[in-house]
Design a protein around this motif. Structure first.
Motif, PDB file in Angstrom:
ATOM      1  N   LEU A 214       0.834  -1.196   0.000  1.00 43.49           N
ATOM      2  CA  LEU A 214       0.000   0.000   0.000  1.00 43.49           C
ATOM      3  C   LEU A 214       0.871   1.249   0.000  1.00 43.49           C
ATOM      4  O   LEU A 214       1.959   1.275   0.568  1.00 43.49           O
ATOM      5  CB  LEU A 214      -0.903   0.012   1.225  1.00 43.49           C
ATOM      6  CG  LEU A 214      -1.895  -1.144   1.348  1.00 43.49           C
ATOM      7  CD1 LEU A 214      -2.681  -1.012   2.634  1.00 43.49           C
ATOM      8  CD2 LEU A 214      -2.818  -1.211   0.145  1.00 43.49           C
ATOM      9  N   LEU A 215       0.377   2.292  -0.650  1.00 46.89           N
ATOM     10  CA  LEU A 215       1.036   3.583  -0.657  1.00 46.89           C
ATOM     11  C   LEU A 215       0.352   4.455   0.382  1.00 46.89           C
ATOM     12  O   LEU A 215      -0.875   4.609   0.372  1.00 46.89           O
ATOM     13  CB  LEU A 215       0.944   4.226  -2.041  1.00 46.89           C
ATOM     14  CG  LEU A 215       1.448   3.362  -3.211  1.00 46.89           C
ATOM     15  CD1 LEU A 215       1.245   4.090  -4.529  1.00 46.89           C
ATOM     16  CD2 LEU A 215       2.916   2.994  -3.014  1.00 46.89           C
ATOM     17  N   LEU A 216       1.130   5.028   1.291  1.00 41.31           N
ATOM     18  CA  LEU A 216       0.586   5.806   2.396  1.00 41.31           C
ATOM     19  C   LEU A 216       0.915   7.283   2.219  1.00 41.31           C
ATOM     20  O   LEU A 216       2.049   7.632   1.883  1.00 41.31           O
ATOM     21  CB  LEU A 216       1.168   5.311   3.726  1.00 41.31           C
ATOM     22  CG  LEU A 216       1.044   3.808   3.993  1.00 41.31           C
ATOM     23  CD1 LEU A 216       1.717   3.448   5.317  1.00 41.31           C
ATOM     24  CD2 LEU A 216      -0.403   3.363   3.995  1.00 41.31           C
ATOM     25  N   PHE A 217      -0.063   8.140   2.476  1.00 42.16           N
ATOM     26  CA  PHE A 217       0.105   9.590   2.344  1.00 42.16           C
ATOM     27  C   PHE A 217      -0.325  10.213   3.675  1.00 42.16           C
ATOM     28  O   PHE A 217      -1.512  10.329   3.960  1.00 42.16           O
ATOM     29  CB  PHE A 217      -0.723  10.105   1.167  1.00 42.16           C
ATOM     30  CG  PHE A 217      -0.440   9.353  -0.105  1.00 42.16           C
ATOM     31  CD1 PHE A 217       0.667   9.654  -0.877  1.00 42.16           C
ATOM     32  CD2 PHE A 217      -1.254   8.303  -0.501  1.00 42.16           C
ATOM     33  CE1 PHE A 217       0.956   8.946  -2.034  1.00 42.16           C
ATOM     34  CE2 PHE A 217      -0.983   7.580  -1.653  1.00 42.16           C
ATOM     35  CZ  PHE A 217       0.133   7.903  -2.423  1.00 42.16           C
ATOM     36  N   PRO A 218       0.648  10.619   4.505  1.00 40.36           N
ATOM     37  CA  PRO A 218       0.359  10.916   5.915  1.00 40.36           C
ATOM     38  C   PRO A 218      -0.052  12.337   6.254  1.00 40.36           C
ATOM     39  O   PRO A 218      -0.364  12.620   7.406  1.00 40.36           O
ATOM     40  CB  PRO A 218       1.698  10.580   6.593  1.00 40.36           C
ATOM     41  CG  PRO A 218       2.721  10.908   5.546  1.00 40.36           C
ATOM     42  CD  PRO A 218       2.084  10.572   4.223  1.00 40.36           C
ATOM     43  N   THR A 219      -0.063  13.251   5.288  1.00 40.37           N
ATOM     44  CA  THR A 219      -0.412  14.644   5.594  1.00 40.37           C
ATOM     45  C   THR A 219      -1.418  15.169   4.583  1.00 40.37           C
ATOM     46  O   THR A 219      -1.493  14.667   3.453  1.00 40.37           O
ATOM     47  CB  THR A 219       0.842  15.543   5.549  1.00 40.37           C
ATOM     48  OG1 THR A 219       1.329  15.595   4.191  1.00 40.37           O
ATOM     49  CG2 THR A 219       1.936  15.016   6.465  1.00 40.37           C
ATOM     50  N   PRO A 220      -2.186  16.201   4.953  1.00 45.27           N
ATOM     51  CA  PRO A 220      -3.137  16.784   3.989  1.00 45.27           C
ATOM     52  C   PRO A 220      -2.448  17.256   2.708  1.00 45.27           C
ATOM     53  O   PRO A 220      -3.011  17.116   1.614  1.00 45.27           O
ATOM     54  CB  PRO A 220      -3.738  17.958   4.770  1.00 45.27           C
ATOM     55  CG  PRO A 220      -3.598  17.574   6.201  1.00 45.27           C
ATOM     56  CD  PRO A 220      -2.318  16.817   6.291  1.00 45.27           C
TER      57      PRO A 220
END
Length: 311
Positions: A214-220
């Protein structure tokens, strides 16, 4: 097996399937667990079973816990490539949706958070919150004490409560939210997307079905930049999708979703979890193995006109 025996099981099948889905996050695994329970029901001395519904609930719950504890499940869920199987609004496997707790227990955010729980914590949370079993009944199902059941619930609630989301989303709500989402993405201005997000918004994607993890995007900011780029049309993206999809709005696991469709085949999905009127998390999926059941349900339903007819 006589017709009465089959009828008794079938009367509980839908409830058992929705219980198994909440425990496992997979419709396919839930169906397998219910079928295994049916085989045990066939082989059981049913004259000794005083309350069939309670007996079947115990069997299905423990079959699901065995799956969660298995080496295969631990391996598959530990490599960072696991997401719950999404279900379209109206799918009977979503089960009861009369209370906030019942609706919340099938949200993608909660199903993902429940991965952090022990199998017993997960079972107690689902049985209590979604199906209103008493601690005495849960103790009997799991062969634990009432005190242990209460402790498991306390720990589970503490870990899951952080995901609290907005209440009921209907088709009109979903369309309004998805229209705003697509309009902001099409503007090319990252700040317009950020304005739709909570301050702690995150996103997860299966990389258009191409990534092993999975690709994770941790900030807005990362979420907005990724969404803007992902929703920018290109010939390469159209080739991978097998054409130019129409973009629809729908409700998936109780949340608004952007659904990309080619000839009644769902080729992509972005589920938007809402909190306080803003997007708290986004889950993007395009892997066919995750979208099979949803595609089958989509092809059997009538839909509003697409928001974008050809992407």
């Amino acid at each position: 097996m006589d017709a009465r025996t089959i009828e008794q099981f079938e009367a509980s099948r839908s409830r058992l399937a929705s219980l198994a889905y909440r425990l496992l996050g997979s419709a396919a695994d839930a169906e397998d667990s219910v079928q295994d329970a049916f085989l045990r029901w066939q082989a059981a001395d049913r004259d000794r079973i005083e309350v069939p519904e309670a007996w079947l609930t115990k069997i299905v719950t423990n079959l699901c816990l065995d799956r969660l504890r298995s080496a295969r499940a631990r391996r598959e869920r530990a490599v960072g490539a696991w997401l719950p199987e999404p279900l379209l609004d109206g799918d009977p496997m979503l089960g009861p949706a009369d209370t906030f707790e019942q609706r919340e227990s099938v949200s993608l955010a909660v199903l993902i958070l429940m991965e952090r729980l022990s199998p017993h914590e997960r079972a107690v949370y689902v049985l209590r919150e979604a199906f209103s079993y008493s601690h005495a009944e849960i103790a009997g199902i799991l062969d634990i004490t009432e005190s242990a059941s209460q402790q498991h619930l306390h720990r589970a609630r503490r870990r899951v409560t952080a995901s609290r989301r907005d209440d009921v989303i209907d088709g009109a709500d979903a369309r309004r939210i998805v229209e705003a989402f697509l309009d902001a993405a099409a503007s090319g201005r990252t700040e317009r997307l950020i304005a739709l997000l909570t301050e702690d918004a995150t996103a997860v994607s299966d990389g258009a079905g191409l990534s092993e993890k999975l690709l994770l995007f941790p900030t807005p900011e990362r979420v907005a930049a990724t969404v803007r780029d992902a929703l920018k049309p290109s010939e390469g993206k159209r080739r991978r999708a097998g054409g130019s999809p129409a973009l629809h709005a729908g409700v998936v696991n109780g949340s608004p979703a952007m659904i990309a469709v080619i000839d009644d085949r769902v080729v992509g999905l972005v589920v938007l979890e809402m909190r306080d009127g803003k997007i708290a998390s986004a889950h993007g999926m395009a892997s066919p193995k995750r979208l099979g059941r949803l595609t089958a349900a989509w092809s059997q339903q009538e839909h509003d006109a697409p928001i974008v007819e050809s992407w």
